[in-house]
Design an enzyme around this catalytic site. Structure first.
Site, PDB file in Angstrom:
ATOM      1  N   GLY A  30       0.743  -1.147  -0.063  1.00 28.18           N
ATOM      2  CA  GLY A  30      -0.067   0.188   0.031  1.00 28.18           C
ATOM      3  C   GLY A  30       0.711   1.169   0.203  1.00 28.18           C
ATOM      4  N   LEU A  32       0.395   3.716  -2.309  1.00 28.63           N
ATOM      5  CA  LEU A  32       1.018   3.444  -3.638  1.00 28.63           C
ATOM      6  C   LEU A  32       1.379   4.601  -4.206  1.00 28.63           C
ATOM      7  CD1 LEU A  32      -1.998   1.114  -5.001  1.00 28.63           C
ATOM      8  CD2 LEU A  32       0.036   0.506  -3.735  1.00 28.63           C
ATOM      9  N   HIS A  33       2.353   4.415  -5.241  1.00 24.04           N
ATOM     10  CA  HIS A  33       3.137   5.515  -5.753  1.00 24.04           C
ATOM     11  C   HIS A  33       3.129   4.879  -7.346  1.00 24.04           C
ATOM     12  CE1 HIS A  33       6.540   2.922  -5.427  1.00 24.04           C
ATOM     13  NE2 HIS A  33       6.595   2.986  -4.100  1.00 24.04           N
ATOM     14  N   HIS A  36       4.376   1.206  -8.214  1.00 24.70           N
ATOM     15  CA  HIS A  36       3.171   0.372  -8.034  1.00 24.70           C
ATOM     16  C   HIS A  36       2.252   0.595  -9.240  1.00 24.70           C
ATOM     17  CE1 HIS A  36       3.935   1.128  -3.556  1.00 24.70           C
ATOM     18  NE2 HIS A  36       4.344  -0.341  -3.587  1.00 24.70           N
ATOM     19  N   ASP A 147      13.042  -4.307  -5.916  1.00 22.87           N
ATOM     20  CA  ASP A 147      13.362  -5.172  -4.780  1.00 22.87           C
ATOM     21  C   ASP A 147      13.911  -6.332  -5.686  1.00 22.87           C
ATOM     22  OD1 ASP A 147      12.143  -3.737  -2.194  1.00 22.87           O
ATOM     23  OD2 ASP A 147      10.733  -3.658  -3.815  1.00 22.87           O
ATOM     24  N   ARG A 184       8.628   4.402   1.430  1.00 22.33           N
ATOM     25  CA  ARG A 184       9.627   4.925   2.422  1.00 22.33           C
ATOM     26  C   ARG A 184      10.216   6.175   2.305  1.00 22.33           C
ATOM     27  NH1 ARG A 184      10.622  -0.979   3.266  1.00 22.33           N
ATOM     28  NH2 ARG A 184       9.993  -1.401   5.280  1.00 22.33           N
TER      29      ARG A 184
HETATM   30  P1  AMP Z   1       5.883  -2.931  -1.564  1.00 25.19           P
HETATM   31  O1  AMP Z   1       4.569  -2.070  -1.435  1.00 25.19           O
HETATM   32  O2  AMP Z   1       6.935  -1.896  -1.235  1.00 25.19           O
HETATM   33  O3  AMP Z   1       5.978  -4.174  -0.969  1.00 25.19           O
HETATM   34  O4  AMP Z   1       6.230  -3.024  -3.177  1.00 25.19           O
HETATM   35  C1  AMP Z   1       5.254  -3.611  -3.997  1.00 25.19           C
HETATM   36  C2  AMP Z   1       5.779  -4.083  -5.166  1.00 25.19           C
HETATM   37  O5  AMP Z   1       5.999  -2.831  -5.913  1.00 25.19           O
HETATM   38  C3  AMP Z   1       7.006  -4.867  -5.174  1.00 25.19           C
HETATM   39  O6  AMP Z   1       7.069  -5.843  -6.243  1.00 25.19           O
HETATM   40  C4  AMP Z   1       8.050  -3.783  -5.367  1.00 25.19           C
HETATM   41  O7  AMP Z   1       9.355  -4.357  -6.031  1.00 25.19           O
HETATM   42  C5  AMP Z   1       7.371  -2.860  -6.252  1.00 25.19           C
HETATM   43  N1  AMP Z   1       8.054  -1.457  -6.522  1.00 25.19           N
HETATM   44  C6  AMP Z   1       8.124  -0.474  -5.489  1.00 25.19           C
HETATM   45  N2  AMP Z   1       8.799   0.451  -5.808  1.00 25.19           N
HETATM   46  C7  AMP Z   1       9.033   0.335  -7.267  1.00 25.19           C
HETATM   47  C8  AMP Z   1       9.335   1.252  -7.974  1.00 25.19           C
HETATM   48  N3  AMP Z   1      10.018   2.248  -7.732  1.00 25.19           N
HETATM   49  N4  AMP Z   1       9.715   0.602  -9.414  1.00 25.19           N
HETATM   50  C9  AMP Z   1       9.151  -0.529  -9.582  1.00 25.19           C
HETATM   51  N5  AMP Z   1       8.598  -1.422  -8.691  1.00 25.19           N
HETATM   52  C10 AMP Z   1       8.452  -0.951  -7.580  1.00 25.19           C
END
Ligand code: AMP
Length: 276
Positions: A30, A32-33, A36, A147, A184
């Site tokens: 969540g 989200l940016h 995502h 990641d 973050r």
């Molecule tokens: P998170 O909400 O941080 O667990 O991320 C969810 C998914 O979004 C994971 O597969 C992350 O690798 C992907 N993600 C997060 N930030 C980015 C980004 N800047 N570019 C591409 N994918 C991202």
């Protein structure tokens, strides 16, 4: 677009297989940016039903990490999902059943890099993803290269355990100064936000230097380290693209990965490194 807060609602939706067709899953925590939403946009045309999960998974947070302050914005997240043509958002209030005591672990790939710094983190990731795969019965799932180690670990898990899920990787989405989008980033003070761009600048410099013929990882590391403006470096490594084992020479397809703290905020980034 539907939004499920309970596992049972998800099961009922998934159970109507004929109406769902090919199901694609975008697992997230969540807040989200654009990173995502890029995952949603990449997977949308490849599936019939697109689902986004939003769950801050306690199992992947260690003691003293930011579980309690992890940012949340469910309403805004739902709006962003709607814009991307998502069919269902799964944001469970309670995800694990009472008495839950199972874990899924990938071993070698999860040992170094973030695994060494965050003991148990990847076990939490593989466990939540395995349960999400089972509940959502997805055919496709997408993860960001942001990641990078997580993507490698999940690919391994899906292959090793025979999940009938096609795993897609997606390129890193960045802010205009190069900083990789991350939930973050919201923790960063204004001055730390400016310094945070040094991570991607250092990685880019390293990749360019390798492309121009510098093969010594020691030299590449030293060059990149001198460009970092962070409070604490956790690691800066050049590893084999597939095994994630550290390299001394860039003599094959490689990846440079960095993790560092600015103030109390932990940031990670990575980029491809190809020899000339
Ligand atoms: P998170 O909400 O941080 O667990 O991320 C969810 C998914 O979004 C994971 O597969 C992350 O690798 C992907 N993600 C997060 N930030 C980015 C980004 N800047 N570019 C591409 N994918 C991202």
């Amino acid at each position: 677009m539907e939004c499920f807060r309970e596992n049972q609602q998800l099961s009922a939706w998934v159970g109507q297989r004929a109406q769902r067709g090919r199901i694609g899953l975008v697992p997230t925590m969540g807040f989200l940016h654009q990173g995502h939403t890029s995952l949603m946009a990449q997977l949308r045309p490849q599936v019939d039903s697109l689902m986004v999960s939003i769950f801050v998974n306690p199992l992947q947070f260690g003691e003293g990490e930011d579980l309690d302050r992890y940012p949340k914005s469910l309403e805004r997240d739902q709006e962003l999902c709607k814009v991307q043509g998502v069919d269902a958002v799964f944001a469970p209030e309670v995800f694990y059943p009472a008495g839950f005591q199972t874990s899924v672990a990938v071993h070698e790939l999860a040992q170094g890099l973030c695994g060494a710094r965050r003991p148990g983190h990847f076990d939490g990731v593989t466990t939540v993803v395995a349960r999400l795969f089972a509940l959502s019965r997805c055919d496709d799932a997408i993860f960001g290269e942001k990641d990078y180690q997580q993507l490698a670990v999940i690919r391994r898990m899906a292959g090793d355990l025979g999940f009938p899920v096609e795993i897609h990787g997606a390129p890193i989405v960045r802010e205009s100064d190069g900083l990789a989008c991350s939930s973050r980033n919201a923790y960063l003070s204004q001055s730390d936000r400016a310094r945070a761009a040094s991570l991607s600048r250092a990685l880019q410099y390293l990749a360019r230097s390798a492309q121009q013929g510098q093969r010594s990882v020691q030299v590449l590391r030293e060059q990149a380290l001198s460009m970092l403006d962070v409070d604490e470096l956790e690691y800066l490594e050049v590893v084999d693209t597939d095994t994630l084992q550290p390299l001394e020479q860039v003599d094959r397809s490689a990846r440079a990965l960095v993790a560092a703290r600015l103030g109390t905020t932990r940031l990670i980034d990575n980029c491809a490194v190809e020899g000339d």
